[in-house]
Scaffold this motif. Structure first.
Motif, PDB file in Angstrom:
ATOM      1  N   PHE A   3       0.833  -1.205   0.000  1.00  0.00           N
ATOM      2  CA  PHE A   3       0.000   0.000   0.000  1.00  0.00           C
ATOM      3  C   PHE A   3       0.871   1.260   0.000  1.00  0.00           C
ATOM      4  O   PHE A   3       0.554   2.244  -0.674  1.00  0.00           O
ATOM      5  CB  PHE A   3      -0.963   0.002   1.186  1.00  0.00           C
ATOM      6  N   CYS A   4       1.983   1.235   0.714  1.00  0.00           N
ATOM      7  CA  CYS A   4       2.921   2.375   0.689  1.00  0.00           C
ATOM      8  C   CYS A   4       3.464   2.589  -0.714  1.00  0.00           C
ATOM      9  O   CYS A   4       3.561   3.726  -1.187  1.00  0.00           O
ATOM     10  CB  CYS A   4       4.064   2.152   1.680  1.00  0.00           C
ATOM     11  N   LYS A   5       3.817   1.498  -1.390  1.00  0.00           N
ATOM     12  CA  LYS A   5       4.327   1.606  -2.764  1.00  0.00           C
ATOM     13  C   LYS A   5       3.261   2.174  -3.693  1.00  0.00           C
ATOM     14  O   LYS A   5       3.568   2.987  -4.577  1.00  0.00           O
ATOM     15  CB  LYS A   5       4.816   0.246  -3.275  1.00  0.00           C
ATOM     16  N   LEU A   6       2.006   1.782  -3.509  1.00  0.00           N
ATOM     17  CA  LEU A   6       0.908   2.333  -4.306  1.00  0.00           C
ATOM     18  C   LEU A   6       0.778   3.836  -4.073  1.00  0.00           C
ATOM     19  O   LEU A   6       0.671   4.612  -5.031  1.00  0.00           O
ATOM     20  CB  LEU A   6      -0.409   1.627  -3.948  1.00  0.00           C
ATOM     21  N   ALA A   7       0.820   4.268  -2.819  1.00  0.00           N
ATOM     22  CA  ALA A   7       0.715   5.691  -2.491  1.00  0.00           C
ATOM     23  C   ALA A   7       1.893   6.481  -3.069  1.00  0.00           C
ATOM     24  O   ALA A   7       1.726   7.627  -3.499  1.00  0.00           O
ATOM     25  CB  ALA A   7       0.632   5.877  -0.978  1.00  0.00           C
ATOM     26  N   GLN A   8       3.069   5.865  -3.114  1.00  0.00           N
ATOM     27  CA  GLN A   8       4.242   6.554  -3.669  1.00  0.00           C
ATOM     28  C   GLN A   8       4.109   6.814  -5.167  1.00  0.00           C
ATOM     29  O   GLN A   8       4.702   7.756  -5.681  1.00  0.00           O
ATOM     30  CB  GLN A   8       5.510   5.738  -3.399  1.00  0.00           C
ATOM     31  N   THR A   9       3.317   6.000  -5.856  1.00  0.00           N
ATOM     32  CA  THR A   9       3.140   6.204  -7.302  1.00  0.00           C
ATOM     33  C   THR A   9       2.180   7.337  -7.616  1.00  0.00           C
ATOM     34  O   THR A   9       2.062   7.740  -8.765  1.00  0.00           O
ATOM     35  CB  THR A   9       2.609   4.922  -7.991  1.00  0.00           C
ATOM     36  N   ASP A  10       1.490   7.853  -6.599  1.00  0.00           N
ATOM     37  CA  ASP A  10       0.466   8.880  -6.782  1.00  0.00           C
ATOM     38  C   ASP A  10       0.620   9.958  -5.702  1.00  0.00           C
ATOM     39  O   ASP A  10      -0.263  10.150  -4.869  1.00  0.00           O
ATOM     40  CB  ASP A  10      -0.909   8.204  -6.695  1.00  0.00           C
ATOM     41  N   PRO A  11       1.758  10.680  -5.691  1.00  0.00           N
ATOM     42  CA  PRO A  11       2.070  11.577  -4.576  1.00  0.00           C
ATOM     43  C   PRO A  11       1.147  12.791  -4.424  1.00  0.00           C
ATOM     44  O   PRO A  11       1.146  13.434  -3.376  1.00  0.00           O
ATOM     45  CB  PRO A  11       3.507  12.030  -4.877  1.00  0.00           C
ATOM     46  N   ASP A  12       0.350  13.094  -5.438  1.00  0.00           N
ATOM     47  CA  ASP A  12      -0.539  14.256  -5.363  1.00  0.00           C
ATOM     48  C   ASP A  12      -1.878  13.944  -4.708  1.00  0.00           C
ATOM     49  O   ASP A  12      -2.697  14.841  -4.515  1.00  0.00           O
ATOM     50  CB  ASP A  12      -0.770  14.834  -6.757  1.00  0.00           C
ATOM     51  N   ARG A  13      -2.117  12.673  -4.386  1.00  0.00           N
ATOM     52  CA  ARG A  13      -3.379  12.281  -3.747  1.00  0.00           C
ATOM     53  C   ARG A  13      -3.081  11.586  -2.427  1.00  0.00           C
ATOM     54  O   ARG A  13      -2.056  10.937  -2.261  1.00  0.00           O
ATOM     55  CB  ARG A  13      -4.169  11.341  -4.657  1.00  0.00           C
ATOM     56  N   ASP A  14      -4.017  11.718  -1.489  1.00  0.00           N
ATOM     57  CA  ASP A  14      -3.854  11.106  -0.171  1.00  0.00           C
ATOM     58  C   ASP A  14      -4.385   9.678  -0.170  1.00  0.00           C
ATOM     59  O   ASP A  14      -5.383   9.367  -0.830  1.00  0.00           O
ATOM     60  CB  ASP A  14      -4.589  11.929   0.887  1.00  0.00           C
ATOM     61  N   TYR A  15      -3.717   8.823   0.602  1.00  0.00           N
ATOM     62  CA  TYR A  15      -4.089   7.420   0.765  1.00  0.00           C
ATOM     63  C   TYR A  15      -4.275   7.135   2.250  1.00  0.00           C
ATOM     64  O   TYR A  15      -3.612   7.766   3.086  1.00  0.00           O
ATOM     65  CB  TYR A  15      -3.009   6.504   0.167  1.00  0.00           C
ATOM     66  N   PHE A  16      -5.159   6.182   2.562  1.00  0.00           N
ATOM     67  CA  PHE A  16      -5.573   5.970   3.940  1.00  0.00           C
ATOM     68  C   PHE A  16      -5.509   4.500   4.312  1.00  0.00           C
ATOM     69  O   PHE A  16      -6.170   3.674   3.698  1.00  0.00           O
ATOM     70  CB  PHE A  16      -6.996   6.517   4.133  1.00  0.00           C
ATOM     71  N   PHE A  17      -4.701   4.205   5.325  1.00  0.00           N
ATOM     72  CA  PHE A  17      -4.513   2.834   5.800  1.00  0.00           C
ATOM     73  C   PHE A  17      -5.213   2.705   7.148  1.00  0.00           C
ATOM     74  O   PHE A  17      -4.837   3.375   8.115  1.00  0.00           O
ATOM     75  CB  PHE A  17      -3.026   2.511   5.921  1.00  0.00           C
ATOM     76  N   ILE A  18      -6.234   1.847   7.205  1.00  0.00           N
ATOM     77  CA  ILE A  18      -7.045   1.672   8.409  1.00  0.00           C
ATOM     78  C   ILE A  18      -6.668   0.349   9.078  1.00  0.00           C
ATOM     79  O   ILE A  18      -6.669  -0.696   8.438  1.00  0.00           O
ATOM     80  CB  ILE A  18      -8.544   1.689   8.063  1.00  0.00           C
ATOM     81  N   ILE A  19      -6.348   0.418  10.372  1.00  0.00           N
ATOM     82  CA  ILE A  19      -6.002  -0.769  11.143  1.00  0.00           C
ATOM     83  C   ILE A  19      -7.077  -0.961  12.211  1.00  0.00           C
ATOM     84  O   ILE A  19      -7.104  -0.237  13.214  1.00  0.00           O
ATOM     85  CB  ILE A  19      -4.615  -0.650  11.797  1.00  0.00           C
ATOM     86  N   ASP A  20      -7.960  -1.912  11.965  1.00  0.00           N
ATOM     87  CA  ASP A  20      -9.015  -2.230  12.924  1.00  0.00           C
ATOM     88  C   ASP A  20      -8.415  -3.059  14.058  1.00  0.00           C
ATOM     89  O   ASP A  20      -7.576  -3.929  13.817  1.00  0.00           O
ATOM     90  CB  ASP A  20     -10.124  -3.005  12.200  1.00  0.00           C
ATOM     91  N   GLU A  21      -8.818  -2.764  15.281  1.00  0.00           N
ATOM     92  CA  GLU A  21      -8.327  -3.504  16.460  1.00  0.00           C
ATOM     93  C   GLU A  21      -6.805  -3.404  16.581  1.00  0.00           C
ATOM     94  O   GLU A  21      -6.118  -4.399  16.834  1.00  0.00           O
ATOM     95  CB  GLU A  21      -8.759  -4.973  16.413  1.00  0.00           C
ATOM     96  N   ILE A  22      -6.281  -2.206  16.430  1.00  0.00           N
ATOM     97  CA  ILE A  22      -4.824  -2.010  16.417  1.00  0.00           C
ATOM     98  C   ILE A  22      -4.154  -2.526  17.686  1.00  0.00           C
ATOM     99  O   ILE A  22      -3.026  -3.012  17.650  1.00  0.00           O
ATOM    100  CB  ILE A  22      -4.461  -0.524  16.153  1.00  0.00           C
ATOM    101  N   ASN A  23      -4.839  -2.482  18.811  1.00  0.00           N
ATOM    102  CA  ASN A  23      -4.240  -2.907  20.077  1.00  0.00           C
ATOM    103  C   ASN A  23      -4.160  -4.419  20.238  1.00  0.00           C
ATOM    104  O   ASN A  23      -3.544  -4.907  21.167  1.00  0.00           O
ATOM    105  CB  ASN A  23      -4.999  -2.313  21.257  1.00  0.00           C
ATOM    106  N   ARG A  24      -4.741  -5.172  19.322  1.00  0.00           N
ATOM    107  CA  ARG A  24      -4.696  -6.639  19.447  1.00  0.00           C
ATOM    108  C   ARG A  24      -3.400  -7.228  18.898  1.00  0.00           C
ATOM    109  O   ARG A  24      -3.087  -8.374  19.175  1.00  0.00           O
ATOM    110  CB  ARG A  24      -5.881  -7.261  18.738  1.00  0.00           C
ATOM    111  N   GLY A  25      -2.666  -6.476  18.115  1.00  0.00           N
ATOM    112  CA  GLY A  25      -1.398  -6.963  17.586  1.00  0.00           C
ATOM    113  C   GLY A  25      -0.246  -6.606  18.510  1.00  0.00           C
ATOM    114  O   GLY A  25      -0.346  -5.705  19.332  1.00  0.00           O
ATOM    115  N   ASN A  26       0.856  -7.315  18.381  1.00  0.00           N
ATOM    116  CA  ASN A  26       2.082  -6.971  19.093  1.00  0.00           C
ATOM    117  C   ASN A  26       2.743  -5.882  18.252  1.00  0.00           C
ATOM    118  O   ASN A  26       3.436  -6.164  17.270  1.00  0.00           O
ATOM    119  CB  ASN A  26       2.973  -8.207  19.226  1.00  0.00           C
ATOM    120  N   LEU A  27       2.498  -4.622  18.622  1.00  0.00           N
ATOM    121  CA  LEU A  27       2.820  -3.503  17.738  1.00  0.00           C
ATOM    122  C   LEU A  27       4.299  -3.352  17.434  1.00  0.00           C
ATOM    123  O   LEU A  27       4.665  -3.066  16.293  1.00  0.00           O
ATOM    124  CB  LEU A  27       2.236  -2.219  18.313  1.00  0.00           C
TER     125      LEU A  27
END
Length: 191
Positions: free
Chosen positions: A78-102
């Motif tokens: 997803f970061c690589k996809l966003a890098q190909t389109d620097p003039d537009r914003d991209y949004f990464f949503i992490i549901d239940e972020i506290n359940r992972g070993n961050l």
């Protein structure tokens, strides 16, 4: 208000009780910043106890012939996809972020998720010396966190410093009040 906070940090966590609409709000915030409902500029994952760096960033995966191959994870792609389109914003949503070993999931990228470190490059755990990775400046992150979950203790201060936290409270509107009144009247006949 949410949009201003998010724009200043680029990383936001919506925290609240189960069922208050955190995931719904997360998607709507992304769509609001995009300007339309555009799923090509959003990506959602849900963390759990066995979610790993190899799932999120990069790792060796088994193949049918018994060998292993280095494959990029969902956040890397997803970061690589966003890098190909620097003039537009991209949004990464992490549901239940506290359940992972961050610290395990983010690894060396914990530093790069800070707003002022976007665009800086690091060598990934499985990368070679000449392979550099960065998180683009046009990538926004939003997490959801259930405050009733015991795994909140695992949210370390390093992450708290990198994300803005917003409490999402239940909306007890007129429909809910009417429901309670109706249920109360039903129970009165048994008293």
């Amino acid at each position: 208000q949410y949009l201003d906070i998010w724009a200043s940090k680029k990383n936001l966590i919506l925290q609240g009780a189960p069922g208050v609409g955190k995931s719904f709000i997360a998607r709507r915030l992304a769509y609001a910043l995009i300007g339309s409902k555009n799923n090509s500029k959003t990506q959602t994952v849900q963390f759990h106890q066995s979610y790993s760096y190899e799932d999120f960033i990069q790792g060796f995966r088994p193949r049918d012939d018994g060998t292993f191959r280095l494959e990029n994870g969902v956040f890397y792609r997803f970061c690589k996809l966003a890098q190909t389109d620097p003039d537009r914003d991209y949004f990464f949503i992490i549901d239940e972020i506290n359940r992972g070993n961050l610290s395990k999931v983010f690894g060396e990228l914990m530093l790069l998720i800070e707003k002022d470190k976007r665009g800086e490059e690091v060598t990934l755990t499985y990368g070679t010396d000449n392979t550099k990775f960065s998180i683009p400046g046009n990538l926004f992150m939003i997490g959801t966190m259930n405050t009733a979950d015991r795994s909140l203790a695992l949210i370390d201060y390093a992450l708290r410093r990198r994300f803005a936290f917003i409490d999402v409270k239940p909306n007890f509107g007129e429909k809910f009040k009417k429901h309670l009144e109706e249920k109360s009247k039903e129970h009165e006949k048994y008293l």
